[in-house]
Write an enzyme that holds these catalytic residues in place. Sequence first.
Site, PDB file in Angstrom:
ATOM      1  N   ALA A 219      -4.520  -5.742  12.479  1.00 56.45           N
ATOM      2  CA  ALA A 219      -3.859  -4.942  11.458  1.00 56.45           C
ATOM      3  C   ALA A 219      -3.181  -5.812  10.404  1.00 56.45           C
ATOM      4  CB  ALA A 219      -2.863  -3.986  12.094  1.00 56.45           C
ATOM      5  N   ASP A 220      -3.981  -6.675   9.787  1.00 52.43           N
ATOM      6  CA  ASP A 220      -3.536  -7.481   8.648  1.00 52.43           C
ATOM      7  C   ASP A 220      -2.471  -8.519   8.973  1.00 52.43           C
ATOM      8  OD1 ASP A 220      -5.163  -6.890   6.565  1.00 52.43           O
ATOM      9  OD2 ASP A 220      -4.101  -5.044   6.081  1.00 52.43           O
ATOM     10  N   ALA A 221      -2.321  -8.869  10.219  1.00 55.04           N
ATOM     11  CA  ALA A 221      -1.418  -9.975  10.518  1.00 55.04           C
ATOM     12  C   ALA A 221      -2.178 -11.279  10.300  1.00 55.04           C
ATOM     13  CB  ALA A 221      -0.924  -9.886  11.947  1.00 55.04           C
TER      14      ALA A 221
END
Lengths: 603, 343
Positions: A219-221
């Site tokens: 999730a976009d980390a």
Amino acid sequence: MKKTAVFLNGRLIGFHNDGKALAKRLREKRRMNELSYQVNIYYDNKTNELYIFTDRGRVRRPYIVVEKGKSRLTSAIKERLKKGELTWQHLIKMGIIEYLDAQEEENAYIAMSEEELTEEHTHLELDPSTIFGVVASILPYPEYNSSPRITMGCAMAKQALGTYTTNFANRYDTRAYVMYYPQEPIVQTRVYKHLNLRERAAGQNCVVALASYQGYNMADAIIVNKSAIDRGLHRVVMFRTYETEERSYPGGQKDKIEIPSPDVVGYRGEHAYRHLGEDGIVMPESEVEGKDVLVGKTSPPRFLEEISVFGAVEEKKRESSLALKAGERGKVDSVLITEGQGGNRVIKVRIRSIKVPEIGDKFASRHGQKGVVGILVPQENMPFTESGIIPDLIVNTHAIPSRMTAGHLLEMLGGKMGAIGGMFADATAFSGDKEEQFKEVLRKNGFDEYGEEVLYDGITGRRLKAKIFVGVIYYQRLHHLVSNKMHVRSRGPVQLLTHQPTEGRAREGGLRFGEMERDCLIGYGASMLIKERLLEESDKTRVFICPECGEAATPDYVQNKSYCRLSKTDKGEPVEMSYAFKLLLDEIRSLCIFPRIELKEKG
Amino acid sequence: MLIQRDNMKKKLKIAPYEAVGVVSAQSIGEPGTQMTMRTFHYAGVAEHVPTGLPRLIEIVDAKKEPKKPLIDVYLKKEYAKSREKAEKVAEEISAVYLEDVAEVLDDLESYSIEIAFDKKEGEAQKVSFKDLKEKVEKALEKNAKIKAEGEKIKIKFDKKEKGVNAKYVRKQSQKLKQLLLKGVDGVYKAVVTKEGDEYFVRAGGYNIVGVISHPAVDPSRIYTNNIKEIERVFGIEAARNAILKEIKDVLDMQGLYVDIRHIMLVADAMTYSGAIQSIGRHGLSGSKVGVLGRAAFEETIKHLINAAAKGEEDKLIGVTENIIVGQTVPVGTGKVKLKFMPR
């Protein structure tokens, strides 16, 4: 034929027999430098009106003038430009370049490239990429990205930390960030150079692997190489300036900057003043934190009466020192003593604190691909390539397909080529370097032309089954740093009026348990929990109520009784209620309505 | 089997003091947030009939008349099978007003009104000049002199008569314009639609009583989206079912699923008093018992002042009241009391 009405800056100044011919003549004069190049002429065909604009505030942009299907910027002139005989200003004076405003553009027929010029064209774009504004023209390969991502890329480029100005050492901005080792992007646009941004770079070229590793970049980390950070990757200093003024008050009284003496009202304790020098100002390079005082200051009492009561001599001074914000820490960078507007002494203290990237800090490439740090991994645990290169960042592959940012991949490839071949890549919109060029350099240097690498797991040493796309791409650190946002509260200050907890991080406040949250607890039937949130943990008070008349009774804590002046009894009962309700009752009383509280045994 | 069914019944039964209202509100409200954006467009009569959130608000606010009132007229078996017959019915119930087929001019100087029949329009609407003349004669009081000339009718009023003045003439001419020549008052744009193998008429308007009196209409299946009219004609139980159906239709059209019992609760709450109440300060919320509860919702000062004037008492029955005061809320665990019973 009807006469043409001629307007100058929107005011009718006269009529002309042939407006079109007049417009043509005026333009010719402008190109011959007989009229100022700032004048714009617009002829409205429908209404037969001629508008001449000379006033300020019009948005204008330059074009190459075209005559009979031929660009006025001939190869001969281009030669002279290259030799440096001519400048931009010369071109304007020679009528080769002219600026059009929004109005005159309506009369122009503009070609995008020299090849598509026809007899009807009046102007030629300097370059297709000039259709972008300042921020957008810095983004690499925008034509390969989806438009929402370009918008986001523009928005985030403005939040990047870097060198916001080159004279930062002499400035006292209330808040400023300066990057430790800013780099110029390897993949850059032509406009980037012209804007002199290489001197104010806001990011660093990072080796990025597109992969999932241990699942810490879901999730976009972003997974970041801890060792790279220890070496100074994306390290930033934050400067914060605190300011105070030695004010003078009507009546000849003045603030005094000093180390407050312990008898001052609101004395903070010896500990808080430990960094102050003899003059009451902090020593530079001292390490301060929490609520340490930076400038000790005392003010005269707020009300003059306080003095006169005791016979004017005893003057109780108020403590009004300048202290560091709660939760912050840093070193005193420098102290500035100047004079303010009213001739008062002003002291500015600049605090410097180093912001090393940590979990939760926000990063973004220039393609609207943003994310927060998910974990810092020591380099020995990071995957490495055949040649021993360890990526700085690992970005998740899921970030790419749905966002359609092919430019991100292309920049990675271009950056890799640049890093290997020792050159810059041109990523100007519509005319940047092509993929094939990158591939060739990579191939010649013995790399996979698609940018893929064989990676080895840093923990087990085993080869990873899949080939991983590794490239070099410019990443920006955005000024949303967790250390400036992190906030917790278990107990803390309350508001004076309502006795409810304060709001906001700056006031060490609580998080609001709002109406909708309350509804959820009601829906769940958690009655006791609501009471706890809304009463016990908020503004619970105890009010004495007279059981006979229902009015508030006056408590006497010495005799442990309470009296009601209305019914002349001392049978007041303590009642628990929210302070807000008590306040409501008080306000209702102020409306001349008498609220009675009828007491009943609870059961 | 019976035991199993009884166990099932117990399971499905709602526990005492469960906050059904809040749960219903949340269950309708949550999908409702996704509804707002999309709106659909239709051709024909149904054009611009509010759907989605606007329609939901209309229902819940208990509007006297929906923005686009519609009436579905189902026909008796012998008419429902053929399109021609249905179309004939549609034509017969569509209202035709004098205005539609003639021009009305009033002369306030000579106290006269002139009606010019438009033959083309008349043929289209199947109204003859003779019909028109008869209706006009019937509609007017005896004091008017009516004269027909070709396709025109001239009406003259006697100036000397009491009560006859310019205002009266203007009033009469306005009345004539709205004179019903044919069909059912208030029903317009009737269109034949097919549902399964049955034809029925969908029209604008909501005159149930008028439509029912047509011999071809099946009176047991007539429907309109005007809930207030349903209440007036069929009673409160029918209105409750209409609210239920209308809300469900709105949600279904958006492809949202809400358990029917939540909607039933809304419909019941709106109708339990015997008349339709809106959900809002003039309806349900306005009739809350507690002063504090009402004051917390809307128009705080009005409620406080009125309560003071009447010397009202708040027994702290509702949820809001108890939260304000700082007590446990009388739902869920807040209502359950423990008692110690020595053996």
